[in-house]
Design a protein around this motif. Structure first.
Motif, PDB file in Angstrom:
ATOM      1  N   HIS A 127       0.850  -1.188   0.000  1.00  0.00           N
ATOM      2  CA  HIS A 127       0.000   0.000   0.000  1.00  0.00           C
ATOM      3  C   HIS A 127       0.881   1.232   0.000  1.00  0.00           C
ATOM      4  CE1 HIS A 127      -3.635  -2.321   0.448  1.00  0.00           C
ATOM      5  NE2 HIS A 127      -3.014  -3.031   1.365  1.00  0.00           N
ATOM      6  N   ARG A 160      -0.407   2.696 -10.355  1.00  0.00           N
ATOM      7  CA  ARG A 160      -0.771   3.177  -9.021  1.00  0.00           C
ATOM      8  C   ARG A 160      -0.081   4.489  -8.677  1.00  0.00           C
ATOM      9  NH1 ARG A 160      -0.188  -2.085  -5.346  1.00  0.00           N
ATOM     10  NH2 ARG A 160      -0.525  -0.584  -3.675  1.00  0.00           N
ATOM     11  N   GLU A 182      -3.401   5.333  -0.142  1.00  0.00           N
ATOM     12  CA  GLU A 182      -4.178   4.094  -0.175  1.00  0.00           C
ATOM     13  C   GLU A 182      -4.612   3.688   1.229  1.00  0.00           C
ATOM     14  OE1 GLU A 182      -2.144   2.345  -4.246  1.00  0.00           O
ATOM     15  OE2 GLU A 182      -1.773   1.277  -2.371  1.00  0.00           O
TER      16      GLU A 182
END
Length: 153
Positions: A55, A133, A59
Motif C-alpha cells: 500500500h 498506481r 491508499e
C-alpha cells in the motif's frame, strides 16, 4: 469517501520495519498511508513470508471481513499512517463496499499473475501495476526491497 464519516486519529509515524498491526489482533479500524509504504503479509508454517499486498501513499488498508486481522501490516520505509474508526453503532457497509470491491479486484488480478505467468511476466506485470498506481509515471518508485518483491510474486 468512506473515511469522511469515520473519526480520524493524528498521523502515527512508523520507522522502516515497524509493525502496524499483527495477525490475530483485534481489527475494527481502517488505515490510510499518508507517506511511505506498507506491506501486508503472512508467515507460512515453514517460516517463509508471503506478501499479499503493498500500500502506497493515499491508499487505505486494514479492511477485514470480521473482527480479527488475518495478516501482519508493516512499514516498508519511514511511513506515516492515519487511523480511522467508525463512530460506534454506525452502519458503514455502504461506504465500505467500494473499498472491499477494489481490494477483491486487486487480489483477483494478483492471483492471475501468480497462477498464469512466468517469472519475467510476473515482474513486468508488477512494474506496470506500480506505474499505474503512481499515476502512470515512466519512472516508478519502488520502496520495497527485491526480497519483498520476490515474496509478493
Amino acid at each position: 469517501p468512506v473515511l469522511d464519516v469515520a473519526t480520524a486519529q493524528p498521523v502515527s509515524f512508523f520507522p522502516a520495519g515497524a509493525e502496524i498491526y499483527a495477525q490475530g489482533e483485534k481489527a475494527g479500524a481502517l488505515y490510510q498511508v499518508e507517506f511511505g509504504a506498507v506491506r501486508i503479509y503472512r508467515l507460512l508454517a515453514d517460516g517463509r513470508r508471503q506478501i499479499s499486498a503493498f500500500h502506497l501513499a493515499g491508499e487505505t488498508f486494514g479492511f477485514e471481513a470480521d473482527a480479527t486481522h488475518h495478516f501482519f501490516a508493516e512499514a516498508i520505509n519511514a511511513t506515516g499512517v492515519r487511523v480511522f474508526r467508525a463512530p460506534s453503532g454506525m452502519d458503514m457497509s455502504r461506504q465500505l463496499l467500494p473499498l472491499a470491491l477494489k481490494g477483491l479486484t486487486r487480489a483477483q488480478e494478483h492471483l492471475l499473475v501468480l497462477g498464469r505467468q512466468n517469472a519475467i511476466e510476473r515482474v513486468a506485470a508488477f512494474l506496470v501495476e506500480m506505474s499505474e498506481r503512481q499515476g502512470g509515471l515512466r519512472q516508478v518508485e519502488l520502496p520495497m526491497s527485491r526480497n519483498d518483491i520476490g515474496d509478493y510474486l
